[in-house]
Design a protein around this motif. Sequence first.
Motif, PDB file in Angstrom:
ATOM      1  N   ALA A 437      -6.700 -30.933 -17.281  1.00 36.05           N
ATOM      2  CA  ALA A 437      -7.191 -30.057 -18.342  1.00 36.05           C
ATOM      3  C   ALA A 437      -8.705 -30.236 -18.488  1.00 36.05           C
ATOM      4  CB  ALA A 437      -6.503 -30.395 -19.658  1.00 36.05           C
ATOM      5  N   HIS A 438      -9.370 -29.191 -18.953  1.00 31.86           N
ATOM      6  CA  HIS A 438     -10.823 -29.240 -19.150  1.00 31.86           C
ATOM      7  C   HIS A 438     -11.183 -28.688 -20.526  1.00 31.86           C
ATOM      8  CE1 HIS A 438     -11.177 -30.197 -14.919  1.00 31.86           C
ATOM      9  NE2 HIS A 438     -10.398 -29.169 -14.654  1.00 31.86           N
ATOM     10  N   CYS A 489     -17.730 -28.995 -19.056  1.00 32.44           N
ATOM     11  CA  CYS A 489     -16.518 -29.724 -19.435  1.00 32.44           C
ATOM     12  C   CYS A 489     -16.932 -30.955 -20.227  1.00 32.44           C
ATOM     13  CB  CYS A 489     -15.749 -30.129 -18.189  1.00 32.44           C
ATOM     14  SG  CYS A 489     -14.279 -31.107 -18.579  1.00 32.44           S
ATOM     15  N   HIS A 491     -15.115 -33.657 -20.617  1.00 34.27           N
ATOM     16  CA  HIS A 491     -14.575 -34.886 -20.016  1.00 34.27           C
ATOM     17  C   HIS A 491     -15.762 -35.541 -19.310  1.00 34.27           C
ATOM     18  CE1 HIS A 491     -12.419 -37.346 -17.083  1.00 34.27           C
ATOM     19  NE2 HIS A 491     -11.257 -37.048 -17.622  1.00 34.27           N
ATOM     20  N   HIS A 494     -15.839 -35.936 -15.581  1.00 37.39           N
ATOM     21  CA  HIS A 494     -15.962 -34.622 -14.940  1.00 37.39           C
ATOM     22  C   HIS A 494     -17.407 -34.127 -15.034  1.00 37.39           C
ATOM     23  CE1 HIS A 494     -11.422 -33.462 -15.507  1.00 37.39           C
ATOM     24  NE2 HIS A 494     -11.583 -34.614 -14.893  1.00 37.39           N
ATOM     25  N   MET A 499     -19.668 -30.999 -13.500  1.00 33.61           N
ATOM     26  CA  MET A 499     -18.884 -29.866 -14.014  1.00 33.61           C
ATOM     27  C   MET A 499     -19.626 -29.202 -15.176  1.00 33.61           C
ATOM     28  SD  MET A 499     -14.867 -29.648 -14.864  1.00 33.61           S
ATOM     29  CE  MET A 499     -14.075 -28.023 -14.829  1.00 33.61           C
TER      30      MET A 499
HETATM   31 CU    CU Z   1     -13.074 -31.291 -16.909  1.00 33.97          CU
END
Ligand code: CU
Length: 509
Positions: A437-438, A489, A491, A494, A499
Amino acid sequence: MNTLSRRGFLAASAAALGAAQMPHIAFAQGMAPISLSAATRTLDIDGRAATVFGLAGLGGQGLILNPGQRFRIDLTNDLDVGTIIHWHGQIPPNAQDGVPDMPMPLLAPGETRSYDFEARPGTHWMHSHVPTQEMQLLAAPLIVRSAEDVAADRQDVVMFLHDFSFKAPEEVLAEIGAGHGGGHGAGHGAGVQPDQGAPMGGMGAMQGMDHGAMGHGGMGNMGGMMGMGGQMGGMAMDLNDYDWDAYLANDRTLSDPEVVQVERGGRIRLRVINAAAATVFWIDTGGAEARLVAADGHAVQPLSGTRFGLAMGQRLDIEIDLPNEGGAWPILALREGARERTGLILATQGAEVRRLDDMAETAAPAFDTDLAQEARLIALDALPDRPVDRSQMLMLGGSMQPYVWTINGAVWGQHQPVAARRGERVVLSFHNMSMMAHPMHLHGHVFQVVGLNGRRVAGALRDTVHVPPMSMVDVALDAGEAARWMLHCHHMPHLATGMMTEFAVTASV
Ligand SMILES: [Cu+2]
């Protein structure tokens, strides 16, 4: 103190709260800028000292601004490395947005920089926009009270969530990149063998098995990789790509949680902020009746329940009505797909507070794989209806091995900006083609969730939306200041692999 509500005053003056724990209440009239500094601090994590970053000059509840008060901050970098702070949820002029070199450079050690803009009400937060610094807890709550907040007879409680490792963040990132993110358990190493035939497999899914996560939340079919277009129920997704040493609520674990003194029959507005680097949490109010009243600082139609989830970067405001009796009510944050938990305790004076284990008996499910929670959120102040001028698809991709995460197939630096003109109604469609998931965050804008897997909704106003694996989420917005705004994102590992892209707004014709 005259602007504090009765319950707020009672809580703030409770003997349990030392001066350092008092909320930083600053008054609107003729005030000097508030001085904040990025600095190191020492936490006690389960009896072990940890040196982390933080924002000094705040009370225990973070920075709290009153209605009408401008965001006027002098930020000083007292670290020995460059840093910059992003005001997550606020819409400052682009030059004050707090992203490295976009357009302002990092603050050098010893440097002070001033910020001055109109503050937007709601539950927000602030954090370094350098991923490794955010992972070192350089983050704090940023609460802007509305006139309604001031008038209401209820007690504000902030719950600031984080994940924590005693290791240096560079080491954590290296372990995740090498596929050793979940390597705390004996025999776990055998689980992270590269599975060349299944590019979406690898450590996350195996780690989930260690934690028993796959037995919950409709995530069966552990060994097999789903086909494209399959439904979530038959899918093996990657959760929790790192096992952190601790999960924190207001910098504490359940071995020594914050105990917030409350009144019998009182009403609480719990402001939950997920500041974790890479952990999605469920908030569980247990025996206390609750309703979700705001997401990312924006009111939603009240949604009753006792368990609500939030991804990294997101906020939830949850109102809780306590019974007319004394007692203690743990408010827990459960790590998705795992047994770890953290939290704080609401307790009336003299109530017995029992110690809670930091591991639940069963694993919490994965969060919102089918977007069921998001589908139930309805904005109270929806965007005005108008024709869409521009639509843009953003494909979210990547894999655990190699550990690289992309937007439209590109990492930051190789990205094509997402373009719009100022004032245009834009729809961004996040299409997640990966098995993680992002939580996607757009700077400088508030958007409305308008589509979930192709179904139109009048969803929540947000700045960060959770896009589960193999799902599509559409958001609508009106393009703001002509500038380059980050779109990424939340995260942190990530983001650290690139990202991120930019929403490039040009002047209107
Ligand atoms: Cu992500």
